[in-house]
Design a protein around this motif. Structure first.
Motif, PDB file in Angstrom:
ATOM      1  N   UNK A  57       0.835  -1.207   0.000  1.00  0.00           N
ATOM      2  CA  UNK A  57       0.000   0.000   0.000  1.00  0.00           C
ATOM      3  C   UNK A  57       0.869   1.256   0.000  1.00  0.00           C
ATOM      4  N   UNK A  58       1.903   1.247   0.850  1.00  0.00           N
ATOM      5  CA  UNK A  58       2.798   2.407   0.921  1.00  0.00           C
ATOM      6  C   UNK A  58       3.509   2.626  -0.411  1.00  0.00           C
ATOM      7  N   UNK A  59       3.945   1.525  -1.040  1.00  0.00           N
ATOM      8  CA  UNK A  59       4.635   1.626  -2.330  1.00  0.00           C
ATOM      9  C   UNK A  59       3.690   2.174  -3.407  1.00  0.00           C
ATOM     10  N   UNK A  60       2.470   1.651  -3.440  1.00  0.00           N
ATOM     11  CA  UNK A  60       1.487   2.131  -4.416  1.00  0.00           C
ATOM     12  C   UNK A  60       1.139   3.596  -4.173  1.00  0.00           C
ATOM     13  N   UNK A  61       1.051   3.964  -2.920  1.00  0.00           N
ATOM     14  CA  UNK A  61       0.732   5.350  -2.581  1.00  0.00           C
ATOM     15  C   UNK A  61       1.845   6.283  -3.050  1.00  0.00           C
ATOM     16  N   UNK A  62       3.093   5.814  -2.893  1.00  0.00           N
ATOM     17  CA  UNK A  62       4.235   6.601  -3.362  1.00  0.00           C
ATOM     18  C   UNK A  62       4.171   6.782  -4.874  1.00  0.00           C
ATOM     19  N   UNK A  63       3.833   5.705  -5.589  1.00  0.00           N
ATOM     20  CA  UNK A  63       3.720   5.788  -7.049  1.00  0.00           C
ATOM     21  C   UNK A  63       2.578   6.719  -7.464  1.00  0.00           C
ATOM     22  N   UNK A  64       1.460   6.627  -6.739  1.00  0.00           N
ATOM     23  CA  UNK A  64       0.303   7.485  -7.037  1.00  0.00           C
ATOM     24  C   UNK A  64       0.666   8.958  -6.852  1.00  0.00           C
ATOM     25  N   UNK A  65       1.365   9.258  -5.758  1.00  0.00           N
ATOM     26  CA  UNK A  65       1.778  10.640  -5.492  1.00  0.00           C
ATOM     27  C   UNK A  65       2.744  11.143  -6.558  1.00  0.00           C
ATOM     28  N   UNK A  66       3.651  10.242  -6.984  1.00  0.00           N
ATOM     29  CA  UNK A  66       4.613  10.611  -8.032  1.00  0.00           C
ATOM     30  C   UNK A  66       3.888  10.936  -9.332  1.00  0.00           C
ATOM     31  N   UNK A  67       2.902  10.101  -9.688  1.00  0.00           N
ATOM     32  CA  UNK A  67       2.125  10.359 -10.897  1.00  0.00           C
ATOM     33  C   UNK A  67       1.321  11.647 -10.774  1.00  0.00           C
ATOM     34  N   UNK A  68       0.809  11.916  -9.571  1.00  0.00           N
ATOM     35  CA  UNK A  68       0.047  13.148  -9.365  1.00  0.00           C
ATOM     36  C   UNK A  68       0.930  14.367  -9.590  1.00  0.00           C
ATOM     37  N   UNK A  69       2.187  14.266  -9.145  1.00  0.00           N
ATOM     38  CA  UNK A  69       3.138  15.360  -9.373  1.00  0.00           C
ATOM     39  C   UNK A  69       3.357  15.567 -10.867  1.00  0.00           C
ATOM     40  N   UNK A  70       3.500  14.442 -11.611  1.00  0.00           N
ATOM     41  CA  UNK A  70       3.680  14.546 -13.062  1.00  0.00           C
ATOM     42  C   UNK A  70       2.434  15.117 -13.736  1.00  0.00           C
TER      43      UNK A  70
ATOM     44  N   UNK B 131      -1.930  16.967 -23.481  1.00  0.00           N
ATOM     45  CA  UNK B 131      -3.196  16.408 -22.977  1.00  0.00           C
ATOM     46  C   UNK B 131      -3.196  14.881 -23.071  1.00  0.00           C
ATOM     47  N   UNK B 132      -2.634  14.347 -24.170  1.00  0.00           N
ATOM     48  CA  UNK B 132      -2.534  12.890 -24.313  1.00  0.00           C
ATOM     49  C   UNK B 132      -1.653  12.301 -23.206  1.00  0.00           C
ATOM     50  N   UNK B 133      -0.514  12.956 -22.966  1.00  0.00           N
ATOM     51  CA  UNK B 133       0.402  12.479 -21.924  1.00  0.00           C
ATOM     52  C   UNK B 133      -0.272  12.538 -20.557  1.00  0.00           C
ATOM     53  N   UNK B 134      -1.023  13.617 -20.314  1.00  0.00           N
ATOM     54  CA  UNK B 134      -1.740  13.758 -19.047  1.00  0.00           C
ATOM     55  C   UNK B 134      -2.785  12.654 -18.896  1.00  0.00           C
ATOM     56  N   UNK B 135      -3.503  12.360 -20.007  1.00  0.00           N
ATOM     57  CA  UNK B 135      -4.531  11.316 -19.966  1.00  0.00           C
ATOM     58  C   UNK B 135      -3.913   9.947 -19.663  1.00  0.00           C
ATOM     59  N   UNK B 136      -2.744   9.685 -20.248  1.00  0.00           N
ATOM     60  CA  UNK B 136      -2.068   8.419 -19.988  1.00  0.00           C
ATOM     61  C   UNK B 136      -1.635   8.319 -18.526  1.00  0.00           C
ATOM     62  N   UNK B 137      -1.112   9.421 -18.006  1.00  0.00           N
ATOM     63  CA  UNK B 137      -0.713   9.440 -16.590  1.00  0.00           C
ATOM     64  C   UNK B 137      -1.927   9.232 -15.685  1.00  0.00           C
ATOM     65  N   UNK B 138      -3.046   9.862 -16.052  1.00  0.00           N
ATOM     66  CA  UNK B 138      -4.266   9.723 -15.250  1.00  0.00           C
ATOM     67  C   UNK B 138      -4.755   8.284 -15.265  1.00  0.00           C
ATOM     68  N   UNK B 139      -4.661   7.638 -16.445  1.00  0.00           N
ATOM     69  CA  UNK B 139      -5.063   6.233 -16.550  1.00  0.00           C
ATOM     70  C   UNK B 139      -4.187   5.349 -15.674  1.00  0.00           C
TER      71      UNK B 139
ATOM     72  N   UNK C  28      -2.525   6.263 -13.066  1.00  0.00           N
ATOM     73  CA  UNK C  28      -2.824   6.563 -11.667  1.00  0.00           C
ATOM     74  C   UNK C  28      -4.105   5.865 -11.220  1.00  0.00           C
ATOM     75  N   UNK C  29      -5.120   5.867 -12.082  1.00  0.00           N
ATOM     76  CA  UNK C  29      -6.384   5.195 -11.751  1.00  0.00           C
ATOM     77  C   UNK C  29      -6.163   3.692 -11.552  1.00  0.00           C
ATOM     78  N   UNK C  30      -5.311   3.095 -12.398  1.00  0.00           N
ATOM     79  CA  UNK C  30      -5.014   1.672 -12.268  1.00  0.00           C
ATOM     80  C   UNK C  30      -4.304   1.388 -10.944  1.00  0.00           C
ATOM     81  N   UNK C  31      -3.363   2.260 -10.573  1.00  0.00           N
ATOM     82  CA  UNK C  31      -2.656   2.083  -9.303  1.00  0.00           C
ATOM     83  C   UNK C  31      -3.611   2.232  -8.121  1.00  0.00           C
ATOM     84  N   UNK C  32      -4.536   3.182  -8.220  1.00  0.00           N
ATOM     85  CA  UNK C  32      -5.515   3.366  -7.143  1.00  0.00           C
ATOM     86  C   UNK C  32      -6.402   2.133  -6.997  1.00  0.00           C
ATOM     87  N   UNK C  33      -6.754   1.513  -8.142  1.00  0.00           N
ATOM     88  CA  UNK C  33      -7.557   0.295  -8.092  1.00  0.00           C
ATOM     89  C   UNK C  33      -6.782  -0.831  -7.422  1.00  0.00           C
TER      90      UNK C  33
END
Length: 209
Positions: A52-65, A145-153, A155-160
Motif C-alpha cells: 500500500x505504501x509503495x502504491x501510494x508513493x507511485x500514485x503521489x509521483x504520478x500526481x506530481x507529473x 493532454x494525451x500524456x496527461x490522460x495516460x498518466x491519469x489512466x 494513476x487510476x489503475x494504481x488506485x484500483x
C-alpha cells in the motif's frame, strides 16, 4: 466402608483431574496453532501495508507529473490565446490600411505600387508565421493532454490496485482478530480448567487428611 467410599471418590476425582489435564494439553496445542496463525496474518498485514505504501508513493509521483503536465498545458494555452489575439489584431489593423493605401499611394504618389505589394507580402508572411506557431502550439497542447490522460489512466489503475490490497489487508485483519478472540477464549477456558484442577486437588488432600 467409609474409607472405601472415600477412596472411590478420590479415584473419581483423580480421573476427572486427568481428564482436565488432557483438556489443558489440548488447549495448549490449539493455542500454539492459533498463535502461529496470528503470526502468519500479522506478516500478511505487514506485507500488504508495504504494498500500500509503495502504491501510494507511485500514485503521489504520478500526481506530481500530472500537475506538471497541467501547468505546461495552462502555459501553452495562455501562449496560444495571446498569439491568437495578436494575429487577430494584425489582421484587423491591416485591413483598413490595405484598403486605403492603394488609393492614397495612387492619388498622392507617396509610394509605389511595388512598395504596397511588398508591405502586403510582409504582412502575409507575418500572418503565415503566426499561423504556423498556432499550429505548433495546438499540436503541443494536444500532445500534453494525451500524456496527461495516460498518466491519469496509470494513476487510476494504481488506485484500483491499492483498493484491492486494502481490501485484502482488511480481510486479513478481520481473520487475525478472530484468531485473537479464539486465543482469548482458550485462555479463559484454560484458566477455568486450572481452577477446577486446583479445587479437585484441594478436595483430594482434604480426603487424604
Amino acid at each position: 466402608a467409609e474409607k472405601t467410599s472415600c477412596q472411590g471418590f478420590v479415584d473419581y476425582m483423580s480421573s476427572q483431574s486427568d481428564s482436565l489435564s488432557a483438556s489443558i494439553a489440548d488447549i495448549d496445542s490449539q493455542k500454539e496453532q492459533i498463535a502461529a496463525n496470528i503470526e502468519e496474518y500479522a506478516a500478511k498485514i505487514s506485507d500488504y501495508q508495504t504494498q500500500i505504501d509503495d502504491l501510494n508513493s507511485q500514485i503521489n509521483s504520478l500526481q506530481t507529473q500530472i500537475d506538471d503536465q497541467q501547468a505546461q498545458i495552462n502555459e501553452q494555452e495562455e501562449n496560444e490565446a495571446s498569439l491568437r489575439e495578436k494575429v487577430n489584431r494584425q489582421i484587423v489593423n491591416a485591413q483598413p490600411t490595405m484598403r486605403l493605401s492603394t488609393m492614397v499611394d495612387i492619388l498622392m504618389g507617396a509610394k509605389s505600387f511595388e512598395d504596397l505589394i511588398r508591405v502586403a507580402n510582409g504582412l502575409s508572411d507575418i500572418t503565415s508565421y503566426s499561423h504556423s506557431l498556432l499550429v505548433q502550439l495546438n499540436n503541443l497542447i494536444a500532445s500534453l493532454n494525451d500524456a496527461k490522460a495516460q498518466l491519469q489512466t496509470s494513476q487510476d489503475e494504481l488506485k484500483q490496485k491499492q483498493d484491492d490490497v486494502l481490501a485484502k489487508q482488511y480481510e486479513a485483519q478481520v481473520i487475525q482478530q478472530e484468531y485473537e478472540q479464539q486465543q482469548a477464549d482458550l485462555m479463559a477456558q484454560r484458566a477455568s480448567i486450572v481452577s477446577n484442577i486446583e479445587d479437585i486437588q484441594s478436595q483430594m488432600k482434604n480426603i487424604s487428611d
